[in-house]
Design a protein around this motif. Sequence first.
Motif, PDB file in Angstrom:
ATOM      1  N   PRO A  41      87.003-100.901 -43.398  1.00 54.65           N
ATOM      2  CA  PRO A  41      86.648 -99.621 -42.766  1.00 54.65           C
ATOM      3  C   PRO A  41      87.268 -99.432 -41.381  1.00 54.65           C
ATOM      4  N   LEU A  42      87.307-100.498 -40.552  1.00 49.85           N
ATOM      5  CA  LEU A  42      87.899-100.357 -39.223  1.00 49.85           C
ATOM      6  C   LEU A  42      89.410-100.122 -39.318  1.00 49.85           C
ATOM      7  N   PHE A  43      90.058-100.776 -40.280  1.00 53.24           N
ATOM      8  CA  PHE A  43      91.480-100.487 -40.485  1.00 53.24           C
ATOM      9  C   PHE A  43      91.677 -99.017 -40.835  1.00 53.24           C
ATOM     10  N   ALA A  44      90.839 -98.510 -41.752  1.00 50.72           N
ATOM     11  CA  ALA A  44      90.941 -97.098 -42.131  1.00 50.72           C
ATOM     12  C   ALA A  44      90.670 -96.189 -40.937  1.00 50.72           C
ATOM     13  N   LEU A  45      89.694 -96.568 -40.111  1.00 49.76           N
ATOM     14  CA  LEU A  45      89.339 -95.746 -38.950  1.00 49.76           C
ATOM     15  C   LEU A  45      90.510 -95.615 -37.987  1.00 49.76           C
ATOM     16  N   PHE A  46      91.249 -96.718 -37.759  1.00 51.03           N
ATOM     17  CA  PHE A  46      92.339 -96.686 -36.780  1.00 51.03           C
ATOM     18  C   PHE A  46      93.694 -96.347 -37.388  1.00 51.03           C
TER      19      PHE A  46
ATOM     20  N   VAL B   1      87.425 -90.448 -43.556  1.00 53.12           N
ATOM     21  CA  VAL B   1      87.015 -89.084 -43.200  1.00 53.12           C
ATOM     22  C   VAL B   1      86.699 -88.994 -41.712  1.00 53.12           C
ATOM     23  N   ALA B   2      86.008 -90.014 -41.175  1.00 50.22           N
ATOM     24  CA  ALA B   2      85.684 -90.032 -39.746  1.00 50.22           C
ATOM     25  C   ALA B   2      86.958 -90.044 -38.908  1.00 50.22           C
ATOM     26  N   ALA B   3      87.962 -90.819 -39.354  1.00 53.30           N
ATOM     27  CA  ALA B   3      89.231 -90.867 -38.624  1.00 53.30           C
ATOM     28  C   ALA B   3      89.925 -89.506 -38.629  1.00 53.30           C
ATOM     29  N   LEU B   4      89.907 -88.844 -39.780  1.00 53.90           N
ATOM     30  CA  LEU B   4      90.541 -87.521 -39.871  1.00 53.90           C
ATOM     31  C   LEU B   4      89.837 -86.505 -38.979  1.00 53.90           C
TER      32      LEU B   4
END
Length: 450
Positions: free
Chosen positions: A268-273, A28-31
């Motif tokens: 989480p970092l993979f999802a973020l980037f 969600v933060a990445a989006l």
Amino acid sequence: MPLPERNYVADALRAETVGGVLLLVAAVAALIWANTLGGSYEAVRGLHIGPASLGLDLSLQHWAANGLLAIFFFVAGIELKRELVAGELRDRKAAALPVVAALCGMATPAVVYFTVNALGGGSLRGWAVPTATDIAFALAVLAVIGTSLPSALRAFLLTLAVVDDLFAILIIAIFFTSKINFLALGFAAVGLMVFYLLLRRGVRGWYVYLPLAAVIWALMENSGVHATIAGVAMGLMLRCHRRDGETQSPGEHIEHLVRPLSAGLAVPLFALFSAGVSISGGAVHDVFTRPETLGVVLGLIVGKSLGIFGGTWFTARFTRAELNPDLRWPDVFAVASLAGIGFTVSLLIGELAFAKDLVLADEIKASVLIGSLLAALFAGILLKIRNNKYRRLCDEEERDEDQDGIPDIYELDKPEYHLRMAEILEAKAAEHRRLAEVASGARAGDDGPA
């Protein structure tokens, strides 16, 4: 951070619910970041760091996908090894259904994607995107909703997802390796052999294995084979059965230590980037109209459900394999729908499949997010219905309206008693046998290095 607080955080990160929530928060933060400050998001994840002389001048996005996810696949490798020596995969008869379910659950989404794109004139490069299941996300949904579901349901999902991950790794290694540096690959193989021999001889100490693991990973990265293969290979080498006098096997101990790093940082970092894609009304419209993205959505929602459920049913119907007595076919269909959450590995495969078409790669990521969300919502409804039914059965068994200390179910007339108890006991009868088999399997003979 003081030791008690650090231990509390680590224990929390080992819970599937917490790991799944962190994964969702990062996505969600990445989006939000990509759709509000898209320029800064692209600049940060495109920032290159690392020694170019060693072939490791990589972007942050690449470090997350190839480096941090190697930790995730290392844990997945340990889980697979544990299932092989002491879990559902140890017993061929018990393993048949989840293994066939996993294979059908990967083949059917690929067929769905292929069919949609063959008819719609789309690119066939993304056939593997909807084949993967996200273990962390799926187990987190199950943990949140399935408070009263039988434990056999979680065991079925875990075994299915671990086998799914193994074949996803093979797909990455075989189909998304375009150029191989055989010298680097050979040295990586030598490093893995040294890793195995050290384990075999009982050598201990993180200062030995951590630098060696980093060298193996760097060699694998330079070989052209996806570097996460190194993680799963090392995970599979660990001994995951307990010897006399041991409270934990080496594999269990290391998984206990590494899982918080995987769940709290790597995934989480993979999802973020990786999950940051620009989503507008037009983009959502394209997801459901463009053949490539529609194929991914239908593959995750329809392909996974039909493949897993159909494969399980046909195997149980036409072979000697049997469904766990604690499970019912509606339970299997709910789990099949839940396996449509293809978040982490599907995003990774999407990046690899459309690396030369960044616009389409972002649209594929959007389709993975939307397909996984719809699968989670649909499965959540089904699991909630099943969970409520099992809870009613438990409440019925424990009800004591006359407060005499004896559940009312045991005070009924004999015919009514047998009728009421049949459904309750049928759902629980085989659990003790299964747990006994798993416990005896955990004490079985040596399966590999110490």
